[in-house]
Design a protein around this motif. Structure first.
Motif, short mmCIF file in Angstrom:
data_model
loop_
_atom_site.label_atom_id
_atom_site.label_comp_id
_atom_site.label_asym_id
_atom_site.label_seq_id
_atom_site.Cartn_x
_atom_site.Cartn_y
_atom_site.Cartn_z
N ALA A 147 0.83 -1.21 0.00
CA ALA A 147 0.00 0.00 0.00
C ALA A 147 0.86 1.26 0.00
N ARG A 148 2.01 1.20 0.66
CA ARG A 148 2.88 2.39 0.71
C ARG A 148 3.39 2.77 -0.67
N GLU A 149 3.44 1.82 -1.58
CA GLU A 149 3.88 2.13 -2.94
C GLU A 149 2.87 2.97 -3.71
N LEU A 150 1.65 3.08 -3.14
CA LEU A 150 0.61 3.88 -3.78
C LEU A 150 0.42 5.22 -3.08
N ALA A 151 1.30 5.54 -2.13
CA ALA A 151 1.14 6.76 -1.34
C ALA A 151 1.43 8.02 -2.16
N ALA A 152 2.39 7.94 -3.07
CA ALA A 152 2.74 9.11 -3.88
C ALA A 152 1.77 9.22 -5.06
N PHE A 153 1.19 10.40 -5.23
CA PHE A 153 0.27 10.60 -6.35
C PHE A 153 1.06 10.72 -7.65
N ARG A 154 0.68 9.94 -8.64
CA ARG A 154 1.37 9.95 -9.92
C ARG A 154 0.38 10.36 -11.01
N PRO A 155 0.40 11.60 -11.39
CA PRO A 155 -0.55 12.05 -12.42
C PRO A 155 -0.23 11.38 -13.75
N PRO A 156 -1.21 11.29 -14.63
CA PRO A 156 -0.96 10.66 -15.94
C PRO A 156 0.09 11.44 -16.73
N GLU A 157 0.88 10.71 -17.49
CA GLU A 157 1.89 11.34 -18.34
C GLU A 157 1.17 12.16 -19.40
N PRO A 158 1.42 13.47 -19.49
CA PRO A 158 0.54 14.34 -20.28
C PRO A 158 0.57 14.11 -21.78
N VAL A 159 1.74 13.93 -22.38
CA VAL A 159 1.81 13.90 -23.84
C VAL A 159 1.09 12.68 -24.41
N SER A 160 1.48 11.49 -23.94
CA SER A 160 0.85 10.28 -24.46
C SER A 160 -0.62 10.21 -24.09
N THR A 161 -0.97 10.70 -22.91
CA THR A 161 -2.36 10.66 -22.47
C THR A 161 -3.21 11.61 -23.32
N ALA A 162 -2.70 12.81 -23.57
CA ALA A 162 -3.44 13.77 -24.39
C ALA A 162 -3.63 13.23 -25.81
N GLN A 163 -2.59 12.59 -26.36
CA GLN A 163 -2.71 12.02 -27.69
C GLN A 163 -3.77 10.93 -27.72
N GLY A 262 -5.92 23.05 -27.40
CA GLY A 262 -5.13 23.44 -26.24
C GLY A 262 -4.05 22.43 -25.92
N ALA A 263 -4.40 21.14 -26.05
CA ALA A 263 -3.41 20.09 -25.80
C ALA A 263 -2.30 20.12 -26.84
N ALA A 264 -2.67 20.39 -28.10
CA ALA A 264 -1.66 20.46 -29.16
C ALA A 264 -0.72 21.63 -28.94
N ASP A 265 -1.25 22.75 -28.52
CA ASP A 265 -0.40 23.92 -28.26
C ASP A 265 0.56 23.65 -27.10
N ARG A 266 0.09 22.94 -26.10
CA ARG A 266 0.92 22.74 -24.91
C ARG A 266 1.91 21.60 -25.06
N TRP A 267 1.47 20.51 -25.68
CA TRP A 267 2.31 19.30 -25.68
C TRP A 267 2.73 18.86 -27.08
N GLY A 268 2.32 19.56 -28.10
CA GLY A 268 2.76 19.23 -29.45
C GLY A 268 2.21 17.94 -30.01
N ILE A 269 1.04 17.53 -29.58
CA ILE A 269 0.47 16.29 -30.10
C ILE A 269 -0.06 16.51 -31.52
N ASP A 270 -0.26 15.40 -32.24
CA ASP A 270 -0.73 15.47 -33.62
C ASP A 270 -2.25 15.43 -33.66
N LEU A 271 -2.84 16.32 -34.46
CA LEU A 271 -4.28 16.35 -34.62
C LEU A 271 -4.63 16.23 -36.11
#
Length: 287
Positions: A147-163, A262-271
């Motif tokens: 359970a202690r391994e889940l104590a730190a909040f790990r937000p989703p990786e933005p670039v791959s998630t936004a894509q 907005g995601a493309a401007d921030r993280w350079g994803i392809d649209l």
């Protein structure tokens, strides 16, 4: 002329007190400690995030000795906490119950070794900010360590998630356009609200840096996101009528495109901007 059913007397029910969940959790702890077959209990859900109230559920993993797990009667164990109005195995294979005070509960019954080992695969999906509070019982120490391994909040990786999210929104919104134009309005209405909206809210949360409620993106929406986002989301909902559905679908795709830009401007994803325009045209009411 049909016969009217006699009115049934309503059973008086004591309102669930504000601290009812706390009391039941303490009873769960004591009941598990008294049963040598149960080697660990891990809570999840709103209580572990400090967000529980009188309307919250009781959600727990019960880790049972491997030699006892096949014969372990989860319903009998849970019924020691309070009388049950309903108990069944739900569509996900989890014991779902309704207590006599209408508190809901979900209980996973798992063999101790493999069950605890699986917790490490939850990283990035489950957050336990206070692991010692989430662990009600741990006879071996392994559950607390996991359970202690889940104590730190790990937000989703933005670039791959936004894509991923922008691609999903394009794909599912095109499907929405097709089935809406076919005249399957109930199916289109469900797709808009059950599939597209959660993806859209995740992309919005990613852009706003508000990913705490990632698994259920509509949770605490009014508190987590700016009022302007709540208002935009509201425009994507509506009743099941052809006109209202077309308006909501068009509003939804318009907002999705703005979020994607907005995601493309921030993280350079392809649209695929050409496809995006074609989807907008497909959503337009027929002339």
């Amino acid at each position: 002329m049909p016969h009217a059913r006699p009115a049934q007397a309503r059973t008086a029910r004591t309102p669930l007190p504000a601290d009812g969940l706390d009391r039941r959790i303490e009873l769960l702890r004591a009941t598990a400690e008294a049963d040598p077959r149960v080697e660990g209990v891990l809570l999840y859900g709103s209580w572990t995030l400090g967000e529980a109230d009188a309307h919250s559920d009781l959600d727990a993993y019960l880790y049972v000795r491997e030699e006892d797990v096949d014969a372990f009667d989860g319903r009998e164990f849970v019924e020691r906490l309070a009388p049950l109005k309903l108990a069944y195995t739900n569509m996900y294979g989890i014991l779902a119950v309704v207590f006599d005070d209408l508190m809901r509960g979900e209980f996973h019954v798992e063999p101790t070794g493999p069950g605890i080992a699986e917790i490490r695969t939850w990283r990035g999906q489950v957050h336990l900010p206070l692991p010692e509070a989430a662990v009600l019982l741990d006879r071996t120490g392994d559950l607390t360590a996991a359970a202690r391994e889940l104590a730190a909040f790990r937000p989703p990786e933005p670039v791959s998630t936004a894509q991923q999210l922008t691609d999903e929104l394009a794909n599912w919104t095109l499907m929405l356009a097709h089935i809406q134009n076919r005249g399957e309005y109930a199916r289109a209405h469900n797709l808009l609200h059950a599939v597209i909206a959660p993806l859209q809210l995740k992309l919005c949360r990613l852009l706003r840096g508000s990913t705490t409620h990632w698994l259920t993106p509509s949770r605490a929406l009014e508190a987590d996101l700016p009022q302007t986002d709540v208002e935009r989301y509201t425009t994507t909902t509506g009743p099941l009528t052809p006109e209202a559905l077309r308006t909501a679908a068009a509003n939804s795709w318009r907002w999705s495109r703005e979020l994607a830009a907005g995601a493309a401007d921030r993280w350079g994803i392809d649209l695929p901007l050409g496809l995006h325009e074609e989807i907008a045209e497909a959503l337009s009411p027929a002339e």
